[in-house]
Design a protein around this motif. Structure first.
Motif: not given
Length: 201
Positions: A189-198
């Protein structure tokens, strides 16, 4: 929460220790790995006189250890300007050493991988190297799409500097490349990027 991977091929690490049967010792340390080296040598009497130490400071190391290393009576001590210089010195030492030398390494995971990979080219069996992982949980990551390698990745996903894709950092570790693998996280799903996690380890 992002599920990083179900495939975990990372090497496992223990604590640094000196092999009592070794004729001589060669220690490669980077940044915070110095503390591990100094701790193990404090427990072993007489080991310094048959030990070669290669050390490179890093920006991440809050405490500088070069002065502490200077207090020991080493067979040889080389303070490198960085990991690349240390690896070049390692090549030179391994090219002239003989049987009975044992190799140890302490530092970041990518540094450990690079030292073991270089040593393998001189006939050192990777499984024989004693390694202790030290410092922040940063990773060396290769983009599987454009092959660009990014150093010190601390979160997933991250943006590849080579192709601009947002990459999920997998737990799959390539010993050949001394790097983890990064795959496009929004391929389905292009553009479906979750928030970054450490990255925790």
């Amino acid at each position: 929460m992002i599920e990083i991977s179900q495939l975990d091929s990372r090497p496992t690490y223990g604590r640094l220790f000196l092999n009592p049967r070794a004729r001589s010792h060669l220690i490669a340390a980077q940044g915070e790995g110095a503390a591990a080296v100094l701790a193990v040598l404090a427990e072993v009497n007489g080991a310094c006189s048959k030990t070669i130490v290669l050390y490179a400071e890093t920006d991440e190391a809050g405490e500088r250890h070069a002065d502490q290393f200077a207090l020991f009576d080493w067979a040889a001590f080389h303070l490198a300007g960085g990991p690349s210089e240390l690896l070049a010195t390692l090549d030179g030492v391994l090219a002239t050493e003989t049987m009975g030398l044992h190799l140890y390494v302490a530092g970041s995971e990518s540094f450990i991988g690079e030292v073991i990979s270089r040593a393998a080219g001189f006939g050192v069996i990777p499984q024989s190297v004693v390694a202790e992982k030290c410092g922040l949980p940063a990773r060396r990551v290769q983009c599987v799409h454009c092959k660009y390698i990014t150093e010190a990745v601390t979160a997933t996903p991250y943006v590849c500097l080579g192709c601009g894709q947002s990459l999920l950092v997998r737990d799959h570790f390539s010993r050949r490349l001394s790097a983890f693998q990064g795959v496009r996280i929004d391929a389905e799903v292009p553009g479906d990027i979750p928030p970054a996690q450490e990255l925790s380890r």
